[in-house]
Design a protein around this motif. Structure first.
Motif, PDB file in Angstrom:
ATOM      1  N   ALA A 103      94.318  21.303 -61.740  1.00 61.28           N
ATOM      2  CA  ALA A 103      93.656  20.789 -60.377  1.00 61.28           C
ATOM      3  C   ALA A 103      94.662  20.393 -59.345  1.00 61.28           C
ATOM      4  CB  ALA A 103      92.352  19.937 -60.445  1.00 61.28           C
ATOM      5  N   SER A 104      95.857  20.798 -59.625  1.00 62.95           N
ATOM      6  CA  SER A 104      97.127  20.601 -58.935  1.00 62.95           C
ATOM      7  C   SER A 104      97.657  21.787 -58.089  1.00 62.95           C
ATOM      8  CB  SER A 104      98.089  19.785 -59.523  1.00 62.95           C
ATOM      9  OG  SER A 104      98.736  20.735 -60.710  1.00 62.95           O
ATOM     10  N   ALA A 105      98.559  21.562 -57.182  1.00 66.88           N
ATOM     11  CA  ALA A 105      99.445  22.945 -56.649  1.00 66.88           C
ATOM     12  C   ALA A 105     100.143  23.535 -57.570  1.00 66.88           C
ATOM     13  CB  ALA A 105     100.348  22.354 -55.542  1.00 66.88           C
ATOM     14  N   ARG A 106     100.228  24.727 -57.384  1.00 65.82           N
ATOM     15  CA  ARG A 106     100.891  25.763 -58.399  1.00 65.82           C
ATOM     16  C   ARG A 106     102.637  25.502 -57.789  1.00 65.82           C
ATOM     17  NH1 ARG A 106     100.384  28.306 -62.752  1.00 65.82           N
ATOM     18  NH2 ARG A 106      98.204  29.452 -62.007  1.00 65.82           N
ATOM     19  N   LEU A 107     103.135  25.244 -59.030  1.00 63.00           N
ATOM     20  CA  LEU A 107     104.688  24.918 -58.957  1.00 63.00           C
ATOM     21  C   LEU A 107     105.606  26.156 -59.617  1.00 63.00           C
ATOM     22  CD1 LEU A 107     104.963  21.240 -59.589  1.00 63.00           C
ATOM     23  CD2 LEU A 107     105.161  22.453 -57.239  1.00 63.00           C
ATOM     24  N   GLU A 108     106.586  26.537 -58.826  1.00 60.47           N
ATOM     25  CA  GLU A 108     107.392  27.872 -59.727  1.00 60.47           C
ATOM     26  C   GLU A 108     108.964  26.952 -60.043  1.00 60.47           C
ATOM     27  OE1 GLU A 108     107.184  30.955 -60.371  1.00 60.47           O
ATOM     28  OE2 GLU A 108     105.301  31.604 -59.427  1.00 60.47           O
ATOM     29  N   ALA A 109     109.379  27.402 -61.189  1.00 60.60           N
ATOM     30  CA  ALA A 109     110.639  26.640 -61.525  1.00 60.60           C
ATOM     31  C   ALA A 109     111.717  27.709 -60.908  1.00 60.60           C
ATOM     32  CB  ALA A 109     110.720  26.699 -62.916  1.00 60.60           C
ATOM     33  N   GLY A 110     111.518  28.900 -61.142  1.00 58.04           N
ATOM     34  CA  GLY A 110     112.495  29.961 -60.785  1.00 58.04           C
ATOM     35  C   GLY A 110     113.674  29.962 -61.912  1.00 58.04           C
ATOM     36  N   HIS A 111     113.204  29.680 -63.092  1.00 59.44           N
ATOM     37  CA  HIS A 111     114.069  29.228 -64.179  1.00 59.44           C
ATOM     38  C   HIS A 111     113.346  29.577 -65.518  1.00 59.44           C
ATOM     39  CE1 HIS A 111     117.741  28.119 -66.136  1.00 59.44           C
ATOM     40  NE2 HIS A 111     117.272  27.237 -66.755  1.00 59.44           N
ATOM     41  N   LEU A 112     113.976  29.659 -66.773  1.00 59.78           N
ATOM     42  CA  LEU A 112     113.368  29.558 -67.865  1.00 59.78           C
ATOM     43  C   LEU A 112     113.136  28.242 -68.433  1.00 59.78           C
ATOM     44  CD1 LEU A 112     115.054  32.910 -69.099  1.00 59.78           C
ATOM     45  CD2 LEU A 112     112.611  32.736 -68.606  1.00 59.78           C
ATOM     46  N   LEU A 113     112.084  27.637 -68.523  1.00 59.57           N
ATOM     47  CA  LEU A 113     112.359  26.120 -69.125  1.00 59.57           C
ATOM     48  C   LEU A 113     111.532  26.166 -70.671  1.00 59.57           C
ATOM     49  CD1 LEU A 113     110.877  24.445 -65.887  1.00 59.57           C
ATOM     50  CD2 LEU A 113     113.153  24.494 -66.842  1.00 59.57           C
ATOM     51  N   PRO A 114     112.165  25.224 -71.338  1.00 58.13           N
ATOM     52  CA  PRO A 114     111.696  25.228 -72.912  1.00 58.13           C
ATOM     53  C   PRO A 114     110.134  24.746 -73.186  1.00 58.13           C
ATOM     54  CG  PRO A 114     112.875  23.259 -72.504  1.00 58.13           C
ATOM     55  CD  PRO A 114     112.906  24.000 -70.880  1.00 58.13           C
ATOM     56  N   VAL A 115     109.522  25.211 -73.970  1.00 55.97           N
ATOM     57  CA  VAL A 115     108.238  24.938 -74.315  1.00 55.97           C
ATOM     58  C   VAL A 115     108.414  23.824 -75.441  1.00 55.97           C
ATOM     59  CG1 VAL A 115     107.285  27.133 -73.855  1.00 55.97           C
ATOM     60  CG2 VAL A 115     107.944  26.558 -76.220  1.00 55.97           C
ATOM     61  N   PRO A 116     107.680  22.946 -75.327  1.00 55.66           N
ATOM     62  CA  PRO A 116     107.450  21.676 -76.644  1.00 55.66           C
ATOM     63  C   PRO A 116     107.405  22.397 -77.956  1.00 55.66           C
ATOM     64  CG  PRO A 116     105.170  21.620 -75.215  1.00 55.66           C
ATOM     65  CD  PRO A 116     106.408  22.758 -74.418  1.00 55.66           C
ATOM     66  N   ARG A 117     107.970  22.186 -78.883  1.00 53.40           N
ATOM     67  CA  ARG A 117     107.654  22.549 -80.247  1.00 53.40           C
ATOM     68  C   ARG A 117     106.623  21.864 -80.894  1.00 53.40           C
ATOM     69  NH1 ARG A 117     113.989  22.546 -81.427  1.00 53.40           N
ATOM     70  NH2 ARG A 117     114.677  24.145 -79.838  1.00 53.40           N
ATOM     71  N   THR A 118     105.469  21.890 -80.380  1.00 56.64           N
ATOM     72  CA  THR A 118     104.202  21.353 -81.092  1.00 56.64           C
ATOM     73  C   THR A 118     103.143  22.442 -81.190  1.00 56.64           C
ATOM     74  OG1 THR A 118     103.155  21.255 -78.930  1.00 56.64           O
ATOM     75  CG2 THR A 118     104.520  19.470 -79.447  1.00 56.64           C
ATOM     76  N   ARG A 119     102.167  21.963 -81.974  1.00 54.23           N
ATOM     77  CA  ARG A 119     101.193  22.806 -82.467  1.00 54.23           C
ATOM     78  C   ARG A 119     100.291  23.264 -81.299  1.00 54.23           C
ATOM     79  NH1 ARG A 119     101.914  25.058 -87.384  1.00 54.23           N
ATOM     80  NH2 ARG A 119     103.178  23.519 -88.533  1.00 54.23           N
ATOM     81  N   ASP A 120     100.040  22.515 -80.388  1.00 53.88           N
ATOM     82  CA  ASP A 120      99.476  22.791 -79.387  1.00 53.88           C
ATOM     83  C   ASP A 120     100.253  24.119 -78.477  1.00 53.88           C
ATOM     84  OD1 ASP A 120      97.129  21.236 -79.357  1.00 53.88           O
ATOM     85  OD2 ASP A 120      97.941  19.810 -78.001  1.00 53.88           O
ATOM     86  N   ALA A 121     101.388  23.984 -78.261  1.00 59.80           N
ATOM     87  CA  ALA A 121     102.180  24.960 -77.561  1.00 59.80           C
ATOM     88  C   ALA A 121     102.302  26.275 -78.232  1.00 59.80           C
ATOM     89  CB  ALA A 121     103.469  24.502 -77.506  1.00 59.80           C
TER      90      ALA A 121
END
Length: 431
Positions: A103-121
């Protein structure tokens, strides 16, 4: 798995050099820069010679909380078919956040960002990859990325995360040894440990690239020569398995063809030193998709990724547990990349604004996150300057206003970028 051999990243700036380079078995092209209906003549000629072309996507965001966009998947599939490619590749990364899940504004990184190494991710990533695999006409391989920052509370090492990802989905892996080196310098992760944990039989091919170190931080620039530590990691990998393909990436600051050929020779030597050709072994079939809903995991991943991206591009407080110094380094790097890419997609802006372009854009970026890609970013930047009254000189304001109207008005006066750039250049020279 298909043997690709030794390749190089195809870029328009070095297209002629690549065509004339000896010993090139295949090339990789950035998928978003290729139009299926109007393939560059250089790629056409390479294909006619039997050189394999692989499309490499950078904007799908498979590690994001949202399911992959159907339009982006269709575009990637069209490029694979137009190029007759044996596979397509993307990244284990998120590139946007926010939206309905938070429920927030869409944001673009313009870059490849790391995902957390968690079970959810991992659950979210696995489902996203299955969706992509079902939509693509050829196999998919996904790449480990370089990162300046690390998520707090991670539950797996990179090797464990990639092993389980491949085991659960049957996806192939594109291993970037330069990114392993980057994460070694920036996050203290041992490349040998990561290689020991990988499902080597899943490797589709390997990336090799250069970078540079500044103030203890390694920047994966793709604009510098491949350093010895990266070649050593390649040798270590090749001592465990013969990679089906190895590719040199170079995106900027292109050297003379002879220097690129020298780097390719060093790559071949590193692979040979690692043990030469050996059978890679058969890769197991993909596991059956889990019936467990990923919606709760998507919600948690969405909130975490939005908080991080907002801190990086919108100046909100750093999420708990992150290294604030490193977040600052990453935020400045993202702003600098935005300025560089906007200057490429809208080359008239630096011509119109002159030496003040970069400082003006970086000031704008501090309070204006990217929300819809670089071309929209360029228009928003110009509009910001026109509305803010910060432009020096009536001539600059007039030319910037004309540029903005040509692209955002109801009836643009010219649809030819070359004409617009030539016009802006002539005006700059008349000054």
């Amino acid at each position: 798995m298909e043997r690709l051999g030794t390749g190089i990243g195809w870029r328009p700036e070095i297209a002629d050099a690549v065509e004339n380079m000896p010993g090139i078995d295949w090339v990789e092209a950035v998928a978003e820069n290729v139009c299926p209906g109007h393939l560059p003549e250089s790629l056409r000629r390479l294909r006619e010679r039997g050189v394999t072309v692989v499309p490499h996507g950078v904007s799908l965001g498979l590690g994001g909380a949202d399911r992959p966009d159907a339009g982006r998947l269709l575009a990637l599939a069209e490029r694979a078919e137009a190029l007759g490619s044996p596979l397509v590749t993307e990244h284990i990364a998120f590139v946007r956040a926010g939206g309905p899940l938070t429920a927030s504004a869409r944001l673009e990184a313009g870059h490849l960002l790391p995902v957390p190494r968690t079970r959810d991710a991992l659950d979210v990533l696995c489902e996203n990859i299955r969706i992509a695999q079902d939509a693509l006409p050829v196999p998919l391989a996904v790449e480990n990325i370089a990162a300046l920052i690390a998520w707090p509370g991670e539950e797996m090492t990179e090797g464990q995360f990639l092993y389980e990802l491949a085991d659960r989905t049957g996806v192939r892996l594109l291993i970037d040894v330069a990114n392993l080196h980057t994460n070694h310098v920036n996050r203290g992760e041992d490349p040998a440990e990561a290689l020991a944990e990988l499902p080597l039989e899943a490797i589709a091919y390997v990336h090799v690239a250069g970078g540079f170190e500044r103030d203890g931080v390694w920047h994966d620039s793709h604009a510098h020569p491949v350093p010895r530590p990266v070649l050593d990691i390649l040798t270590e990998l090749a001592s465990r398995v013969s990679p089906p393909g190895v590719l040199l990436e170079r995106d900027e600051n292109f050297p003379e063809p002879a220097e690129l050929e020298g780097e390719l020779a060093a790559i071949r030597e590193a692979v040979e030193k690692g043990g030469g050709a050996r059978a890679a072994g058969a890769w197991r079939a993909a596991a059956e998709p889990s019936s467990v809903s990923t919606e709760p995991a998507r919600q948690r991943v969405a909130l975490a990724q939005t908080a991080l991206l907002s801190a990086l591009v919108a100046g909100t407080p750093a999420p708990e547990g992150f290294d604030r110094v490193r977040l600052g380094v990453q935020a400045r790097a993202l702003a600098a990349k935005r300025a560089d890419v906007v200057a490429k997609v809208a080359p008239e802006l630096p011509v119109i604004l002159g030496a003040g372009y970069r400082a003006a854009f970086l000031a704008y970026a501090q309070g204006a996150p990217m929300t819809d890609g670089y071309r929209r970013d360029a228009l928003d930047f110009a509009e910001h300057l026109l509305l803010g009254g910060e432009l020096e000189g009536a001539r600059v304001r007039r030319e910037l206003r004309e540029w903005w109207l040509e692209r955002s008005g109801p009836a643009p006066r010219s649809r030819r970028p070359g004409v617009r750039l030539a016009r802006a250049t002539r005006r700059a020279l008349r000054r």
